[in-house]
Design a protein around this motif. Sequence first.
Motif, short mmCIF file in Angstrom:
data_model
loop_
_atom_site.label_atom_id
_atom_site.label_comp_id
_atom_site.label_asym_id
_atom_site.label_seq_id
_atom_site.Cartn_x
_atom_site.Cartn_y
_atom_site.Cartn_z
N UNK A 1 63.01 -12.19 27.01
CA UNK A 1 62.65 -13.36 27.72
C UNK A 1 62.30 -12.96 29.17
N UNK A 2 62.96 -12.12 29.54
CA UNK A 2 62.65 -11.52 30.86
C UNK A 2 61.09 -10.90 30.98
N UNK A 3 61.15 -9.70 29.92
CA UNK A 3 59.91 -9.03 29.84
C UNK A 3 58.72 -9.94 29.58
N UNK A 4 58.94 -11.03 28.77
CA UNK A 4 57.94 -12.03 28.48
C UNK A 4 57.34 -12.84 29.72
N UNK A 5 58.32 -13.23 30.67
CA UNK A 5 58.23 -13.83 31.87
C UNK A 5 57.12 -13.02 32.66
N UNK A 6 57.35 -11.80 33.05
CA UNK A 6 56.38 -11.10 33.61
C UNK A 6 54.92 -10.72 32.95
N UNK A 7 55.46 -10.63 31.63
CA UNK A 7 54.01 -9.84 30.93
C UNK A 7 53.08 -11.31 30.86
N UNK A 8 53.51 -12.63 30.91
CA UNK A 8 52.68 -13.85 30.78
C UNK A 8 51.99 -14.08 32.06
N UNK B 1 53.16 -3.14 24.13
CA UNK B 1 52.85 -3.57 25.31
C UNK B 1 54.25 -3.99 26.03
N UNK B 2 55.07 -4.64 25.15
CA UNK B 2 56.39 -5.17 25.65
C UNK B 2 57.21 -4.08 26.18
N UNK B 3 57.32 -2.89 25.34
CA UNK B 3 57.85 -1.77 25.50
C UNK B 3 57.55 -1.09 26.99
N UNK B 4 56.33 -1.09 27.23
CA UNK B 4 55.56 -0.61 28.40
C UNK B 4 56.40 -1.40 29.63
#
Length: 353
Positions: A189-196, A207-210
């Motif tokens: 969830x934390x990663x998705x917040x910044x990725x979005x 991309x998520x791992x990066x």
Amino acid sequence: MDLEASMTDLQSKLREHREILETEEAAKTTLVLPFLRALGYDIFDPSEVKAEFTCDVGTKKGEKVDYALCVGGEVTILVECKPVTSELSIKHASQLFRYFAATSARVALLTNGVIYKFFTDSERANMMDEKPFFTFNLEIFRKSDIKHLSTFQRADFDLDRIVSQAGTLKLHSQVSAELRKEFSEPSEEFVRLFASRLHDGRLTEPVRQRFQAVIVQAISSLIREGINERLENAMSHGQDVTEPNQGGPLPDAIETTQVEIDGFNIVRAICSKFVAPDRVIMRDAKSYCAVLLDDNNRKPIARLHFNSSTARYLGVFTGKNEEERRVVTTPVDIYQHADAIAARVQELQEVKS
């Protein structure tokens, strides 16, 4: 003796006698009662520290809680003790739950002599919370822990202030714990917040791992930059910059790690059998942390070479000030070299400044 020095002295007793502190009574006598005394309570005054406090609750008759602490004639803190070897959990606090609602106490303390868990009724009035709002670990503590603990000292005891701050302190602890988890291993969830916010397109696994790796690196960099900025600002205003729980000024851009703090506390605990704990000071440097007597470079007690997570050494000294490095895996291993540290600090007391 101030509160921090008292806790350090008690920590030393715990380290020395832990193996024989098997019963609840042993924990009370050796650790809990001295702990209460350090907070300013007269453990020999039965009107202030009531042992085996009894209060009939409903159909439960004759049940006892280990201690009731009184301030101004009113019961303010209930204390339930367990053996040192006990893992404290909410099931150990059944009597505290019942007594809490039947007395004027607004604070309850569950302890095994090592861990001290403080509870109040921040969620429901007159109902003890299931989670503590403050936990003090005698084995490992920081200066901030001593500051929180000081609010329970008898001389400055303010029940309304403690209760009003309990909810905030409890929430702060919970948020800090969640942030530590996110900072060390960001959730999806934390990663998705910044990725979005920063990535256009589908969030594939690569991309998520990066993003996850970069987030961890960025957080670490921000923390280091914040520490360095604080140090620079303090020194530019002529302030003495001191690492929490230590006594010596830190050079710019040097970060004292938790493992170094833990190692220093252990060395100080060993030394406290022979000198006042506040005479044992740590000075951090780029390659090692020096533990000194009286903050004197000519009186080194030990050196902590802990910069590497895979190869750590404890430096001990001979009478000729020659350093001998000894391998330690964790700070606790320092206790295996207690004799050398004890001999050194006794030797230094005979050295003129």
